[in-house]
Enzyme design. Sequence first.
Site, PDB file in Angstrom:
ATOM      1  N   GLU A 248       0.848  -1.185   0.000  1.00  0.00           N
ATOM      2  CA  GLU A 248       0.000   0.000   0.000  1.00  0.00           C
ATOM      3  C   GLU A 248       0.883   1.235   0.000  1.00  0.00           C
ATOM      4  O   GLU A 248       1.865   1.289   0.742  1.00  0.00           O
ATOM      5  CB  GLU A 248      -0.865  -0.011   1.259  1.00  0.00           C
ATOM      6  CG  GLU A 248      -1.655   1.254   1.431  1.00  0.00           C
ATOM      7  CD  GLU A 248      -3.070   0.984   1.867  1.00  0.00           C
ATOM      8  OE1 GLU A 248      -3.316  -0.057   2.488  1.00  0.00           O
ATOM      9  OE2 GLU A 248      -3.925   1.834   1.589  1.00  0.00           O
TER      10      GLU A 248
ATOM     11  N   TYR B  91       8.276   0.932  -7.217  1.00  0.00           N
ATOM     12  CA  TYR B  91       7.473  -0.289  -7.322  1.00  0.00           C
ATOM     13  C   TYR B  91       7.158  -0.632  -8.786  1.00  0.00           C
ATOM     14  O   TYR B  91       7.193  -1.803  -9.170  1.00  0.00           O
ATOM     15  CB  TYR B  91       6.169  -0.137  -6.525  1.00  0.00           C
ATOM     16  CG  TYR B  91       6.385   0.149  -5.058  1.00  0.00           C
ATOM     17  CD1 TYR B  91       7.376  -0.515  -4.342  1.00  0.00           C
ATOM     18  CD2 TYR B  91       5.610   1.089  -4.383  1.00  0.00           C
ATOM     19  CE1 TYR B  91       7.587  -0.250  -2.996  1.00  0.00           C
ATOM     20  CE2 TYR B  91       5.814   1.355  -3.039  1.00  0.00           C
ATOM     21  CZ  TYR B  91       6.798   0.692  -2.355  1.00  0.00           C
ATOM     22  OH  TYR B  91       7.009   0.947  -1.022  1.00  0.00           O
TER      23      TYR B  91
HETATM   24  C1  LIG Z   1      11.027   5.207  -1.639  1.00  0.00           C
HETATM   25  C2  LIG Z   1      12.466   5.019  -1.126  1.00  0.00           C
HETATM   26  C3  LIG Z   1      12.504   3.782  -0.214  1.00  0.00           C
HETATM   27  C4  LIG Z   1      13.386   4.786  -2.338  1.00  0.00           C
HETATM   28  O1  LIG Z   1      14.684   4.464  -1.857  1.00  0.00           O
HETATM   29  P1  LIG Z   1      16.013   4.825  -2.678  1.00  0.00           P
HETATM   30  O2  LIG Z   1      17.126   4.054  -2.090  1.00  0.00           O
HETATM   31  O3  LIG Z   1      16.182   6.290  -2.748  1.00  0.00           O
HETATM   32  O4  LIG Z   1      15.632   4.256  -4.125  1.00  0.00           O
HETATM   33  P2  LIG Z   1      16.650   3.840  -5.287  1.00  0.00           P
HETATM   34  O5  LIG Z   1      17.855   4.707  -5.280  1.00  0.00           O
HETATM   35  O6  LIG Z   1      16.855   2.363  -5.226  1.00  0.00           O
HETATM   36  O7  LIG Z   1      15.757   4.221  -6.551  1.00  0.00           O
HETATM   37  C5  LIG Z   1      14.877   3.274  -7.121  1.00  0.00           C
HETATM   38  C6  LIG Z   1      13.946   3.932  -8.108  1.00  0.00           C
HETATM   39  O8  LIG Z   1      12.951   4.658  -7.410  1.00  0.00           O
HETATM   40  C7  LIG Z   1      12.622   5.823  -8.150  1.00  0.00           C
HETATM   41  N1  LIG Z   1      13.017   7.004  -7.375  1.00  0.00           N
HETATM   42  C8  LIG Z   1      13.777   7.035  -6.249  1.00  0.00           C
HETATM   43  N2  LIG Z   1      13.893   8.302  -5.810  1.00  0.00           N
HETATM   44  C9  LIG Z   1      13.190   9.076  -6.687  1.00  0.00           C
HETATM   45  C10 LIG Z   1      12.917  10.463  -6.769  1.00  0.00           C
HETATM   46  N3  LIG Z   1      13.395  11.322  -5.861  1.00  0.00           N
HETATM   47  N4  LIG Z   1      12.138  10.893  -7.775  1.00  0.00           N
HETATM   48  C11 LIG Z   1      11.638  10.039  -8.698  1.00  0.00           C
HETATM   49  N5  LIG Z   1      11.865   8.697  -8.670  1.00  0.00           N
HETATM   50  C12 LIG Z   1      12.623   8.228  -7.680  1.00  0.00           C
HETATM   51  C13 LIG Z   1      13.399   5.746  -9.440  1.00  0.00           C
HETATM   52  O9  LIG Z   1      12.595   5.032 -10.361  1.00  0.00           O
HETATM   53  C14 LIG Z   1      14.611   4.956  -9.023  1.00  0.00           C
HETATM   54  O10 LIG Z   1      15.228   4.278 -10.070  1.00  0.00           O
HETATM   55  P3  LIG Z   1      16.427   5.030 -10.883  1.00  0.00           P
HETATM   56  O11 LIG Z   1      17.387   5.559  -9.878  1.00  0.00           O
HETATM   57  O12 LIG Z   1      16.971   3.926 -11.738  1.00  0.00           O
HETATM   58  O13 LIG Z   1      15.753   6.130 -11.660  1.00  0.00           O
HETATM   59  C15 LIG Z   1      12.979   6.292  -0.379  1.00  0.00           C
HETATM   60  O14 LIG Z   1      12.719   7.419  -1.175  1.00  0.00           O
HETATM   61  C16 LIG Z   1      12.338   6.501   0.985  1.00  0.00           C
HETATM   62  O15 LIG Z   1      12.802   5.979   1.993  1.00  0.00           O
HETATM   63  N6  LIG Z   1      11.239   7.292   1.025  1.00  0.00           N
HETATM   64  C17 LIG Z   1      10.560   7.570   2.297  1.00  0.00           C
HETATM   65  C18 LIG Z   1       9.825   6.348   2.810  1.00  0.00           C
HETATM   66  C19 LIG Z   1       8.780   5.864   1.822  1.00  0.00           C
HETATM   67  O16 LIG Z   1       8.094   6.641   1.182  1.00  0.00           O
HETATM   68  N7  LIG Z   1       8.630   4.528   1.751  1.00  0.00           N
HETATM   69  C20 LIG Z   1       7.635   3.902   0.889  1.00  0.00           C
HETATM   70  C21 LIG Z   1       6.374   3.741   1.628  1.00  0.00           C
HETATM   71  S1  LIG Z   1       5.108   2.993   0.631  1.00  0.00           S
END
Ligand SMILES: CC(C)(COP(=O)(O)OP(=O)(O)OC[C@H]1O[C@@H](n2cnc3c(N)ncnc32)[C@H](O)[C@@H]1OP(=O)(O)O)[C@@H](O)C(=O)NCCC(=O)NCCS
Length: 146
Positions: free
Chosen positions: A106, A118
């Site tokens: 979710e 995702y």
């Molecule tokens: C969502 C989250 C876990 C992603 O973690 P991350 O380590 O930064 O992600 P990654 O570096 O592995 O990136 C994976 C993909 O996510 C997307 N992504 C990550 N950050 C992004 C941003 N700021 N804007 C757009 N897309 C983004 C991209 O598709 C990226 O792939 P790419 O780098 O090849 O373009 C992180 O932003 C986070 O902790 N957010 C707060 C908590 C949260 O929202 N959790 C999800 C709850 S449902």
Amino acid sequence: MQQLIIEPLNRSHIPQIIEIEKQSFPDPWTEEKFIQEIDLKFSHFYVAKVNDEIAGYAGFWHITEEANIVNIAVKKAYRRQGIGKNLLEYLIESAKQKKISDMYLEVRLKNTTAQELYKKYGFEVCFTRKKYYNDDDGLIMYKKIS
Ligand SMILES: CC(C)(COP(=O)(O)OP(=O)(O)OC[C@H]1O[C@@H](n2cnc3c(N)ncnc32)[C@H](O)[C@@H]1OP(=O)(O)O)[C@@H](O)C(=O)NCCC(=O)NCCS
């Protein structure tokens, strides 16, 4: 980036996780909530470590044939370096090994960053829970994993 190690959650990880939780969510989980997760048989939680620092964590619940991702977050300083992808891949692999067929999660409608992650792994929106959060809708996303 230094080598990334993913290992099961234990109590010693929780103080660092709580800090990441607070910077990641408007309604962060408490320490007690994470302690409960360690003891729940159907809960599978992992942390991603860079050197000895917790850079992120993620977990799912295994209920019947389904895995439900209940949490995933990466420390702000480590975002956009592939740790979210590594954690999500690890959850999918772990679920496959447990012969789980379906994976759900979710996500807030406004959380397009997480939705992008995702979608990259083949999750699709199945339906919307209107106003599931006080200030936002919740999207249920699904992926067939085996
Ligand atoms: C969502 C989250 C876990 C992603 O973690 P991350 O380590 O930064 O992600 P990654 O570096 O592995 O990136 C994976 C993909 O996510 C997307 N992504 C990550 N950050 C992004 C941003 N700021 N804007 C757009 N897309 C983004 C991209 O598709 C990226 O792939 P790419 O780098 O090849 O373009 C992180 O932003 C986070 O902790 N957010 C707060 C908590 C949260 O929202 N959790 C999800 C709850 S449902």
